[in-house]
Design an enzyme around this catalytic site. Sequence first.
Site, PDB file in Angstrom:
ATOM      1  N   ALA A  65       0.862  -1.182   0.000  1.00 24.68           N
ATOM      2  CA  ALA A  65       0.000   0.000   0.000  1.00 24.68           C
ATOM      3  C   ALA A  65       0.898   1.231   0.000  1.00 24.68           C
ATOM      4  CB  ALA A  65      -0.892  -0.014   1.233  1.00 24.68           C
ATOM      5  N   GLY A 110       0.522  -5.033   0.810  1.00 22.92           N
ATOM      6  CA  GLY A 110      -0.654  -5.140  -0.056  1.00 22.92           C
ATOM      7  C   GLY A 110      -0.370  -5.872  -1.365  1.00 22.92           C
TER       8      GLY A 110
HETATM    9  N1  COA Z   1       4.579   3.167  -0.600  1.00 21.35           N
HETATM   10  C1  COA Z   1       4.972   4.340  -1.151  1.00 21.35           C
HETATM   11  N2  COA Z   1       6.091   4.465  -1.877  1.00 21.35           N
HETATM   12  C2  COA Z   1       6.849   3.378  -2.045  1.00 21.35           C
HETATM   13  C3  COA Z   1       6.518   2.137  -1.501  1.00 21.35           C
HETATM   14  C4  COA Z   1       5.309   2.049  -0.748  1.00 21.35           C
HETATM   15  N3  COA Z   1       4.868   0.907  -0.207  1.00 21.35           N
HETATM   16  N4  COA Z   1       7.462   1.234  -1.822  1.00 21.35           N
HETATM   17  C5  COA Z   1       8.365   1.900  -2.566  1.00 21.35           C
HETATM   18  N5  COA Z   1       8.013   3.196  -2.699  1.00 21.35           N
HETATM   19  C6  COA Z   1       8.719   4.266  -3.429  1.00 21.35           C
HETATM   20  C7  COA Z   1       9.909   4.794  -2.625  1.00 21.35           C
HETATM   21  O1  COA Z   1       9.471   5.758  -1.679  1.00 21.35           O
HETATM   22  C8  COA Z   1      10.721   5.376  -3.735  1.00 21.35           C
HETATM   23  O2  COA Z   1      10.171   6.628  -4.117  1.00 21.35           O
HETATM   24  P1  COA Z   1      11.131   7.925  -4.342  1.00 21.35           P
HETATM   25  O3  COA Z   1      12.035   7.532  -5.475  1.00 21.35           O
HETATM   26  O4  COA Z   1      10.176   9.018  -4.671  1.00 21.35           O
HETATM   27  O5  COA Z   1      11.888   8.098  -3.045  1.00 21.35           O
HETATM   28  C9  COA Z   1      10.508   4.416  -4.882  1.00 21.35           C
HETATM   29  O6  COA Z   1       9.284   3.740  -4.608  1.00 21.35           O
HETATM   30  C10 COA Z   1      11.611   3.380  -5.042  1.00 21.35           C
HETATM   31  O7  COA Z   1      11.749   2.709  -3.793  1.00 21.35           O
HETATM   32  P2  COA Z   1      13.147   2.578  -2.992  1.00 21.35           P
HETATM   33  O8  COA Z   1      12.815   2.377  -1.562  1.00 21.35           O
HETATM   34  O9  COA Z   1      14.031   3.730  -3.325  1.00 21.35           O
HETATM   35  O10 COA Z   1      13.726   1.256  -3.665  1.00 21.35           O
HETATM   36  P3  COA Z   1      14.739   0.214  -2.978  1.00 21.35           P
HETATM   37  O11 COA Z   1      15.161  -0.716  -4.060  1.00 21.35           O
HETATM   38  O12 COA Z   1      15.801   0.916  -2.210  1.00 21.35           O
HETATM   39  O13 COA Z   1      13.863  -0.602  -1.905  1.00 21.35           O
HETATM   40  C11 COA Z   1      11.917  -1.811  -1.132  1.00 21.35           C
HETATM   41  C12 COA Z   1      12.820  -1.438  -2.346  1.00 21.35           C
HETATM   42  C13 COA Z   1      10.700  -2.580  -1.706  1.00 21.35           C
HETATM   43  C14 COA Z   1      12.709  -2.722  -0.201  1.00 21.35           C
HETATM   44  C15 COA Z   1      11.471  -0.542  -0.387  1.00 21.35           C
HETATM   45  O14 COA Z   1      10.942   0.373  -1.346  1.00 21.35           O
HETATM   46  C16 COA Z   1      10.427  -0.791   0.663  1.00 21.35           C
HETATM   47  O15 COA Z   1      10.732  -1.284   1.740  1.00 21.35           O
HETATM   48  N6  COA Z   1       9.143  -0.415   0.369  1.00 21.35           N
HETATM   49  C17 COA Z   1       8.068  -0.508   1.323  1.00 21.35           C
HETATM   50  C18 COA Z   1       7.622  -1.941   1.528  1.00 21.35           C
HETATM   51  C19 COA Z   1       6.509  -1.994   2.556  1.00 21.35           C
HETATM   52  O16 COA Z   1       6.709  -1.739   3.739  1.00 21.35           O
HETATM   53  N7  COA Z   1       5.289  -2.345   2.103  1.00 21.35           N
HETATM   54  C20 COA Z   1       4.160  -2.473   2.982  1.00 21.35           C
HETATM   55  C21 COA Z   1       3.358  -1.230   2.959  1.00 21.35           C
HETATM   56  S1  COA Z   1       1.924  -1.341   4.013  1.00 21.35           S
END
Ligand code: COA
Length: 259
Positions: A65, A110
């Site tokens: 999400a 999600g």
């Molecule tokens: N919600 C909003 N934005 C998200 C997102 C989420 N769940 N997951 C990734 N993004 C965005 C990041 O904020 C980033 O945006 P930006 O470039 O404007 O800063 C972009 O997507 C790329 O993500 P980034 O974190 O830079 O990539 P990464 O390769 O370093 O890490 C993940 C990848 C998946 C490990 C990391 O993005 C992450 O932990 N995401 C959240 C996962 C999560 O907790 N999901 C459950 C949500 S309830």
Amino acid sequence: MPYDLLLLDVADRIATVTINRPDKLNALNDVMMDELGRMFGELAGRDDVGVIILTGNGRAFVAGADIKALAARDRAALEATSRVGQAVFRSIEQSAKPVIAAVNGFALGGGCELALSCHLRVASSSAKFGLPEVKLGLIPGYGGTQRLARLIGRGRALELVLTGEPIDSAEAHRLGIVNAVVAPDALLDAARAFARTMLKNGPLAMARAIDAIDRGLDQPLDAGISHEATLFGSLADTADMREGTAAFLEKRAAAFQGR
Ligand code: COA
């Protein structure tokens, strides 16, 4: 109404829906949830679609999400977010047409719950699965606590939900979360191979098989098998059942018409 965050390709009775917000790793916001609901409603009514494949563009299937959108929501808004998403995911789970998740990358939060709502999951060897909500002070809110426990059992589901740690595709396969793991560049072909196999089968029979498992699983066995018998009998009213059995007896391929 057009779709801003979803792409749709229909060929050979297979609809491929691609979630297309790659710069945010396909994070699931309100617009995307609305579009998913509309898309599955549209595909349900299309005669030229028999099986649906759901995948993501870029590095993620769906990375969860949209945390930015969730962060400021109050109690009523957060609960409403959960209920709206749950209804959309339930409609996917109850789709009369088989839905295959082709999990190309991160399926977190999600995104993992969305994949769990599909009937089958095919994963790229580079995909990652997880329910990391507790790391955010949340719990899975799109049915993940319920579906994962039903799919892999209470103990394993609790481990994933309470640690919030991601697992790779091989582990997801070992746990029974995914049906198959393939090389990244073979993912869509593998999903389409499943789809083509299903397309040979009676569409009404598949719809009722989905219903039998969906509704039966949470009932006592006797109620579940009674529901199965009702559905089994109802197929006598379909031309497809006569065609499928006749084709076997006449040693030819069945030509199902979905009626
Ligand atoms: N919600 C909003 N934005 C998200 C997102 C989420 N769940 N997951 C990734 N993004 C965005 C990041 O904020 C980033 O945006 P930006 O470039 O404007 O800063 C972009 O997507 C790329 O993500 P980034 O974190 O830079 O990539 P990464 O390769 O370093 O890490 C993940 C990848 C998946 C490990 C990391 O993005 C992450 O932990 N995401 C959240 C996962 C999560 O907790 N999901 C459950 C949500 S309830």
